[in-house]
Enzyme design. Structure first.
Site, PDB file in Angstrom:
ATOM      1  N   ARG A 233      -0.687  -1.880  -7.238  1.00 56.61           N
ATOM      2  CA  ARG A 233      -0.929  -2.959  -6.307  1.00 56.61           C
ATOM      3  C   ARG A 233      -1.780  -4.060  -6.871  1.00 56.61           C
ATOM      4  O   ARG A 233      -1.553  -5.028  -6.961  1.00 56.61           O
ATOM      5  CB  ARG A 233      -1.591  -2.422  -5.010  1.00 56.61           C
ATOM      6  CG  ARG A 233      -1.811  -3.295  -4.031  1.00 56.61           C
ATOM      7  CD  ARG A 233      -2.112  -2.522  -2.532  1.00 56.61           C
ATOM      8  NE  ARG A 233      -3.135  -3.528  -1.852  1.00 56.61           N
ATOM      9  CZ  ARG A 233      -2.515  -4.323  -0.662  1.00 56.61           C
ATOM     10  NH1 ARG A 233      -1.147  -4.260  -0.542  1.00 56.61           N
ATOM     11  NH2 ARG A 233      -3.030  -4.749  -0.115  1.00 56.61           N
TER      12      ARG A 233
ATOM     13  N   LYS B 196      -1.857  -2.657   7.792  1.00 59.23           N
ATOM     14  CA  LYS B 196      -3.115  -2.130   8.516  1.00 59.23           C
ATOM     15  C   LYS B 196      -3.255  -2.887   9.959  1.00 59.23           C
ATOM     16  O   LYS B 196      -2.887  -4.068  10.271  1.00 59.23           O
ATOM     17  CB  LYS B 196      -4.528  -2.522   7.836  1.00 59.23           C
ATOM     18  CG  LYS B 196      -4.583  -1.718   6.573  1.00 59.23           C
ATOM     19  CD  LYS B 196      -6.133  -1.959   5.977  1.00 59.23           C
ATOM     20  CE  LYS B 196      -6.230  -1.039   4.772  1.00 59.23           C
ATOM     21  NZ  LYS B 196      -7.551  -1.249   4.051  1.00 59.23           N
TER      22      LYS B 196
ATOM     23  N   HIS C  38      -3.624  -9.217   3.024  1.00 59.39           N
ATOM     24  CA  HIS C  38      -5.391  -9.171   3.113  1.00 59.39           C
ATOM     25  C   HIS C  38      -5.779 -10.192   4.297  1.00 59.39           C
ATOM     26  O   HIS C  38      -5.303 -11.230   4.307  1.00 59.39           O
ATOM     27  CB  HIS C  38      -5.884  -9.707   1.995  1.00 59.39           C
ATOM     28  CG  HIS C  38      -6.065  -8.723   0.773  1.00 59.39           C
ATOM     29  ND1 HIS C  38      -6.145  -9.287  -0.548  1.00 59.39           N
ATOM     30  CD2 HIS C  38      -5.750  -7.386   0.589  1.00 59.39           C
ATOM     31  CE1 HIS C  38      -6.315  -8.156  -1.200  1.00 59.39           C
ATOM     32  NE2 HIS C  38      -6.119  -7.217  -0.736  1.00 59.39           N
TER      33      HIS C  38
ATOM     34  N   TYR D  90      -9.301 -11.011  -7.748  1.00 61.81           N
ATOM     35  CA  TYR D  90      -8.289 -10.768  -8.833  1.00 61.81           C
ATOM     36  C   TYR D  90      -8.651 -12.003  -9.761  1.00 61.81           C
ATOM     37  O   TYR D  90      -8.051 -12.016 -10.999  1.00 61.81           O
ATOM     38  CB  TYR D  90      -6.868 -11.018  -8.279  1.00 61.81           C
ATOM     39  CG  TYR D  90      -6.383  -9.793  -7.712  1.00 61.81           C
ATOM     40  CD1 TYR D  90      -6.305  -8.615  -8.346  1.00 61.81           C
ATOM     41  CD2 TYR D  90      -6.349  -9.560  -6.055  1.00 61.81           C
ATOM     42  CE1 TYR D  90      -6.078  -7.177  -7.534  1.00 61.81           C
ATOM     43  CE2 TYR D  90      -6.250  -8.382  -5.523  1.00 61.81           C
ATOM     44  CZ  TYR D  90      -5.880  -7.469  -6.153  1.00 61.81           C
ATOM     45  OH  TYR D  90      -5.934  -6.137  -5.525  1.00 61.81           O
TER      46      TYR D  90
ATOM     47  N   HIS E   5      -2.791   2.462  -6.084  1.00 60.25           N
ATOM     48  CA  HIS E   5      -3.569   1.104  -5.873  1.00 60.25           C
ATOM     49  C   HIS E   5      -3.752   0.382  -7.149  1.00 60.25           C
ATOM     50  O   HIS E   5      -3.910  -0.860  -7.016  1.00 60.25           O
ATOM     51  CB  HIS E   5      -4.948   1.461  -5.033  1.00 60.25           C
ATOM     52  CG  HIS E   5      -5.497   0.458  -4.307  1.00 60.25           C
ATOM     53  ND1 HIS E   5      -4.750   0.387  -3.192  1.00 60.25           N
ATOM     54  CD2 HIS E   5      -6.206  -0.673  -4.307  1.00 60.25           C
ATOM     55  CE1 HIS E   5      -5.461  -0.690  -2.302  1.00 60.25           C
ATOM     56  NE2 HIS E   5      -6.287  -1.189  -3.208  1.00 60.25           N
TER      57      HIS E   5
ATOM     58  N   ARG F 212       1.030  -1.303   0.172  1.00 60.54           N
ATOM     59  CA  ARG F 212      -0.065  -0.113   0.150  1.00 60.54           C
ATOM     60  C   ARG F 212       0.882   1.241   0.115  1.00 60.54           C
ATOM     61  O   ARG F 212       2.099   1.259   0.535  1.00 60.54           O
ATOM     62  CB  ARG F 212      -0.929  -0.044   1.295  1.00 60.54           C
ATOM     63  CG  ARG F 212      -1.792  -1.235   1.145  1.00 60.54           C
ATOM     64  CD  ARG F 212      -2.668  -1.043   2.648  1.00 60.54           C
ATOM     65  NE  ARG F 212      -3.652  -2.244   2.893  1.00 60.54           N
ATOM     66  CZ  ARG F 212      -3.340  -3.413   3.420  1.00 60.54           C
ATOM     67  NH1 ARG F 212      -2.010  -3.503   3.755  1.00 60.54           N
ATOM     68  NH2 ARG F 212      -4.178  -4.511   3.399  1.00 60.54           N
TER      69      ARG F 212
END
Length: 322
Positions: free
Chosen positions: A267, A185, A290, A299, A264, A161
């Site tokens: 990414r 995160k 994730h 994806y 992004h 990120r």
């Protein structure tokens, strides 16, 4: 405070609910700063709506929450925005119930609007290579070009990120690492491998960066920075906004529409290209950081669309007989 129905300022008790909830999210759930800011904005907007109706968080019924969501839809807010706001409200009332502030949870049975499941925008390998070439040749000075190259090589090699990239501590890059330790995160850490071009770019940038730091320290201009990409702002490192602007410049230099290129999107390109190369979905989930595999599974839809186009274009029976 501008809420969904006008300018209203929530009462002190309502503001205390929000601040206490956010403090708990930061301390117990390890929520990231950007997540906390989003929760705060959404809950303050809801608070203004509740106040406008002459109610409080402590007494607002389920109907008030439902009316707020209807109001958000009437304003034309996207499904994803409305779903995020409902999520913040649900978590607030779950927290209030656990803390004994309320004896019921008025949000527990409210169904959200869901999210539009859109395919992530991505770039082709050729386009990414053009961006990397633009980074090597774009910049006012040689030092700028070295930094730009490092930023782009590391970003594409790791799928980080943008907040993780610009906030990298310089200690993580010492010793010619083959893996980078990234704090993502919620403070969760993960290891991502570096490609050979990324390692080379990282080594070159470290030499330039350290020389500049030594020169500034000798002139007593500034204390040494703990970040890999130092900045002059309050955060002490290159900002996300500055990197976003740089990426737009590089996209123009690469001959790609700047509208299509964001951090992004790179990414997404990282994940899509790995999947196309045969990488395991679980491995990609780990690399991207994730928490849920369902987030990574989107994806596969990108790949499915490309495979379908490939069959329709090249399979001999896909075309009508001539």
């Amino acid at each position: 405070m501008i809420g969904a129905e006008g300018s209203e300022r929530p009462d002190t008790a309502t503001e205390r609910w929000i601040s206490t909830f956010l403090e708990a999210q930061a301390a117990e759930a390890g929520a990231a700063r950007n997540t906390l800011l989003a929760y705060g904005r959404d809950l303050l907007d809801f608070a203004a709506f509740v106040t406008h109706r002459g109610e409080t968080f402590a007494k607002a019924p389920r109907e008030t929450i439902e009316s707020y969501l209807i109001s958000c839809e009437a304003q034309g807010l996207a499904k994803a925005t409305r779903a995020r706001r409902l999520s913040a409200i649900r978590q607030l009332y779950r927290f209030a119930y656990d803390e004994g502030w309320r004896t019921d949870d008025p949000a527990i049975r409210i169904c959200g609007p869901g999210k539009d499941r859109r395919l992530p925008k991505t770039l082709t390998l050729t386009e990414v290579e053009a961006l990397l070439a633009a980074a090597r040749n774009s910049g006012r000075t040689a030092d700028d070009r070295t930094r730009n190259t490092c930023l782009m090589e590391v970003l594409y090699a790791t799928g980080m990120r943008v907040s993780e990239l610009v906030g990298l501590p310089v200690s993580a890059a010492r010793g010619d690492p083959r893996m980078l330790l990234i704090r993502g995160k919620g403070g969760k850490e993960r290891m991502v491998p570096l490609s050979s071009p990324a390692r080379a770019a990282l080594g070159e940038w470290l030499s330039v960066r350290d020389a500049a730091e030594d020169k500034a320290r000798a002139a007593r201009k500034s204390p040494p920075s703990r970040f890999l990409f130092p900045g002059t702002g309050a955060e002490g490192h290159l900002t996300r906004q500055a990197f976003h602007g740089l990426l737009k410049e590089l996209s123009v230099a690469a001959g790609i529409s700047s509208v299509r290129v964001t951090p992004h999107v790179l990414r997404h390109a990282f994940a899509t290209h790995l999947l196309e190369g045969g990488a395991d979905l679980r491995a990609i989930q780990t690399l991207l950081g994730h928490a849920d595999l369902s987030t990574t599974e989107i994806y596969t839809h990108v790949l499915d669309a490309r495979l379908k186009a490939l069959v329709l274009e090249h399979h001999p029976l896909a075309h009508p007989a001539r």
